[in-house]
Scaffold this active site. Structure first.
Site, short mmCIF file in Angstrom:
data_model
loop_
_atom_site.label_atom_id
_atom_site.label_comp_id
_atom_site.label_asym_id
_atom_site.label_seq_id
_atom_site.Cartn_x
_atom_site.Cartn_y
_atom_site.Cartn_z
N ASP A 127 43.60 67.03 -42.64
CA ASP A 127 43.89 66.24 -41.45
C ASP A 127 45.38 65.89 -41.47
O ASP A 127 46.11 66.22 -42.40
CB ASP A 127 42.98 65.01 -41.36
CG ASP A 127 42.82 64.53 -39.91
OD1 ASP A 127 43.73 64.81 -39.08
OD2 ASP A 127 41.82 63.88 -39.58
C1 NOJ Z 1 43.91 63.27 -36.64
C2 NOJ Z 1 42.45 63.36 -36.37
O1 NOJ Z 1 41.71 62.69 -37.38
C3 NOJ Z 1 41.91 64.77 -36.23
O2 NOJ Z 1 40.61 64.70 -35.73
C4 NOJ Z 1 42.81 65.60 -35.39
O3 NOJ Z 1 42.26 66.89 -35.25
C5 NOJ Z 1 44.18 65.66 -36.04
N1 NOJ Z 1 44.74 64.33 -36.09
C6 NOJ Z 1 45.15 66.58 -35.32
O4 NOJ Z 1 45.59 66.04 -34.14
#
Ligand code: NOJ
Length: 748
Positions: A292
């Site tokens: 993430d």
């Molecule tokens: C944070 C989020 O937790 C995740 O779900 C998302 O895909 C990523 N950022 C990328 O934007």
């Protein structure tokens, strides 16, 4: 892919003996192996790194931008082989520039473009939680396909969706992004959304690689607080949180994303038992595991890594293939390998997976797939996708209360006062993660109503209140409008930024200013229809809870107005059912209808019996439990037939007569819940095991045959194995609020 529930039975995690099994290696193509043989360590690290797209920025996305570098610097880094994937950019023209830069690099390895497309790219659909209310895997698959066509036409290959985190704590803001609290519904919709996004062939220009996320357990964050720690039993992990991933992987998902969170003391980004032993070894997942956002660097804040290099080492060794945004792999992997702290084989394995993903998408043969200005013009905001968005929005609405058949409203002859901050508002239609959607394209409730009313002049609109603050004179104007009307529609609830990532709440209630407005509306004595807007289940009280009619309308996206009008005026029958339980009060969270039995259950008719399980001030019940919802007609059940004895390993055939006893045609959801009476571990008080939608004409009766698959009777037993344990099962067939028949059978 050799996936079955049986190969998630492994006892390693349960027995606390998780070993550092080597990741199962898989053969890549000659092309991929030849490339790996030619790559420098720096180029390998580049392929394993992805960044927020600054070549074609899309505007406000949720992530706080860390380490921005600007579009030109980004293009230079692409040419130099320091970037393998860009995410959250949009548009064909920019994609072409970025891809040309990649092809100008030494190895000519194409970029892959990803984005957070959770419920629409440009045309915004209902939030995934709302869509789950349709209880219709086929609809979810078709919606995902439509979204994929528009998304891919905007120069994208990959979505960070579906979110398949089971969510039983409505305080957690990200409930909005998934399919709610039930395991079976999450499983079915996870698989359906993967199939829909990816389509029949990943090489097609309209295919969108799917990413069931967040692996694993994010929905169980402590207190529902965003980014908090997770701790759960191995049986809970396997029975509740893993199954949607299994079904998504079995449907062919090409990627997954590691959860940000700490899992049992080891953040997932550094958790090798989860990311390697379980994901690779046991589940056999061969796709890409992306971190993430900045999550590897966050290992420092977690107190697991000493510095950036240490964080990069922990992440790659745990099983992260691709580092998102931190740049840690680019900066540190080469030196980590050279110093012997990371084996080159671990890096090569990750590169193999990333290049194989690009190959599966057909990018080596056609780096400009999905980069076609004509397709972009044709697919973006097309008539077909808008029609689909409206259909899904209409199907997402849940009718929770309808005293005296207040709804549907006649299209003519009634003076309607539309009151509340969401009556004529476009800013709060879409909800969280509405990627490239433009609020201006949305159709608000007032416009939707006018489009259907025989005489739109009979509609008056008054905000009455802001989302969180009262409006000066607002209540008085709203009361005057209500008094001059025959019926009040009260569009209240959460603002678009009150759920989603980073938006956990301790009190999941209608904001006080709007609650006061609702009380003022009730005091007028006019019939009130609440049009609730929300990204989670809410704890309703006072005039909102007691209004004679209540519709759960979530965040429905661009087509909000027409969808609400379709239901209000009965042009479409409401058929949605709640995918999350509406509690009596916030303090009951976490809560789900399939909670486990207690040793002191209260009698059904005495939920507050002393000495039995309840809170001092609330019973162990929901106001509207999972599955609640009704239509404009009524159904009845009869002639339930269940075999008395079922052989272990056999399916359970269930048959029942369903009758539409009302005066209109309608659709109901017929579902079967089970309870295993005596087992080696305590079981859910009841849990959904099968469902089907049934449409009947007024007065029509039909026999419905359902099969409960044998595997649905299994539990993770005390020894960590999935097993069907012989004995008695209670069974309920449900066809609407209060329409239920009970039976039982014995497994021998
Ligand atoms: C944070 C989020 O937790 C995740 O779900 C998302 O895909 C990523 N950022 C990328 O934007």
């Amino acid at each position: 892919m050799p996936l079955s529930r049986r190969n998630v039975l492994g006892a390693a995690l349960l027995a606390g003996t998780a070993t550092l099994l080597p990741a199962r290696a898989h053969a890549a193509s000659d092309r991929v192996e030849a490339l790996i043989a030619r790559m420098t360590l720096a180029e390998k690290a580049g392929q394993l790194s992805c960044f927020n797209d600054e070549v074609r920025p899309v505007g406000a996305v949720f992530n706080p931008v860390v380490d921005p570098r600007g579009g030109e610097a980004m293009l230079a880094d692409i040419r130099a082989g320091r970037i393998g994937m860009l995410f959250n950019g949009y548009g064909v023209a920019g994609a072409r520039r970025a891809q040309e830069a990649a092809l100008a690099g030494r190895l000519r390895i194409p970029l892959v473009f990803a984005a957070d497309v959770l419920h629409g790219c440009r045309t915004i659909f209902p939030i995934p939680l709302a869509e789950a209310a349709a209880f219709d895997a086929d609809l979810s698959e078709r919606a995902a396909r439509a979204v994929a066509c528009e998304t891919a036409a905007g120069g994208l290959h990959w979505t960070f969706a579906p979110m398949v985190d089971v969510a039983r704590d409505q305080r957690w803001g990200r409930v909005a992004e998934g399919a709610g609290e039930d395991v079976l519904l999450n499983r079915l919709l996870a698989a359906a959304r993967v199939r829909g996004f990816q389509g029949s062939d990943l090489r097609r220009a309209d295919a969108l690689l799917a990413t069931p996320k967040h692996f694993v357990g994010y929905g169980a964050v402590r207190g529902g607080m965003e980014y908090a720690a997770v701790d759960m039993s191995a049986a809970e992990l396997r029975e509740t949180f893993l199954p949607p991933f299994l079904d998504a992987f079995a449907a062919g998902a090409g990627a997954t994303m590691a959860s940000f969170t700490d899992f049992g003391g080891v953040p997932v980004s550094a958790n090798r038992p989860l990311l390697t032993d379980l994901l690779r070894g046991e589940l056999g997942f061969q796709g890409v595991c992306v971190s993430d956002y900045d999550a590897d660097r966050e290992l420092i804040a977690h107190g697991i890594a000493a510095d950036e290099a240490d964080a990069a080492r922990l992440a790659i060794l745990a099983g992260i293939d691709m580092s998102m945004q931190s740049g840690l792999f680019v900066r540190h992997l080469p030196a980590l390998v050279e110093s012997g702290r990371v084996p080159v084989a671990a890096v090569d394995q990750a590169v193999r997976r990333v290049l194989t993903l690009k190959e599966r998408l057909g990018l080596f043969n056609d780096p400009f797939r999905s980069i076609d200005a004509r397709a972009e013009r044709r697919e973006t905001g097309s008539v077909a996708i808008k029609r689909m968005a409206r259909k899904v929005a209409t199907r997402s609405i849940v009718l929770l209360r309808n005293d005296g058949d207040l709804l549907p409203l006649p299209r003519a002859g009634k003076r309607i006062a539309l009151i509340g901050p969401f009556g004529a508002d476009k800013a709060n239609l879409n909800g969280p993660w509405s990627f490239a959607g433009d609020a201006k394209d949305g159709i608000d409730v007032a416009s939707g109503l006018r489009g259907v009313m025989a005489d739109p002049a009979l509609l008056t609109v008054e905000a009455g209140s802001g989302v969180t603050e009262p409006l000066p004179g607002g209540t008085a104007r709203a009361v005057a409008a209500a008094q001059a009307a025959d019926v009040v529609l009260l569009a209240i609830g959460e603002g678009g930024d009150m759920s989603g990532e980073g938006n956990s709440r301790t009190e999941i209630v209608v904001p006080a200013a709007q609650q006061a407005l609702a009380e003022a509306m009730a005091a007028t004595g006019k019939p009130v229809v609440v049009l609730l807007r929300h990204g989670r289940a809410l704890a309703l009280s006072g005039a909102v809870r007691d209004a004679p009619a209540l519709l759960a309308t979530w965040f429905l996206g661009e087509q909000t107005g027409p969808a609400v009008a379709d239901i209000l005026f009965g042009r479409v029958e409401p058929t949605g059912r709640l995918p999350v339980s509406f509690p009596l009060t916030s303090g009951q969270q976490p809560w789900s209808y399939d909670r486990r039995s207690t040793g002191r259950p209260p009698p059904d008719d005495q939920p507050m019996a002393p000495g039995r399980s309840h809170w001092r001030d609330a019973p162990d019940r929901a106001l509207y439990p999972f599955g609640s919802g009704m239509g404009y007609t009524r159904f009845a059940l009869s002639d339930l037939s269940v075999p008395a004895v079922v052989a272990t390993g056999a399916d359970v055939p269930v048959s029942v007569m369903v009758r539409n006893v009302g005066k209109r045609a309608g659709t109901t959801l017929v579902r079967i819940d089970l309870h295993d009476r005596v087992a080696s571990r305590t079981r859910p008080v009841r849990q959904m095991k099968a469902f089907v939608r049934v449409t009947l004409a007024a007065g029509e009766t039909r026999r419905i045959d359902l099969r409960i698959a044998a595997r649905e009777l299994a539990l993770v037993a005390s020894d960590g194995r999935w097993r069907v344990e012989p004995g008695a099962f209670d069974l309920w067939v449900v066809a609407g609020d209060g329409v239920e028949m009970q039976g039982a059978f014995e497994v021998r």
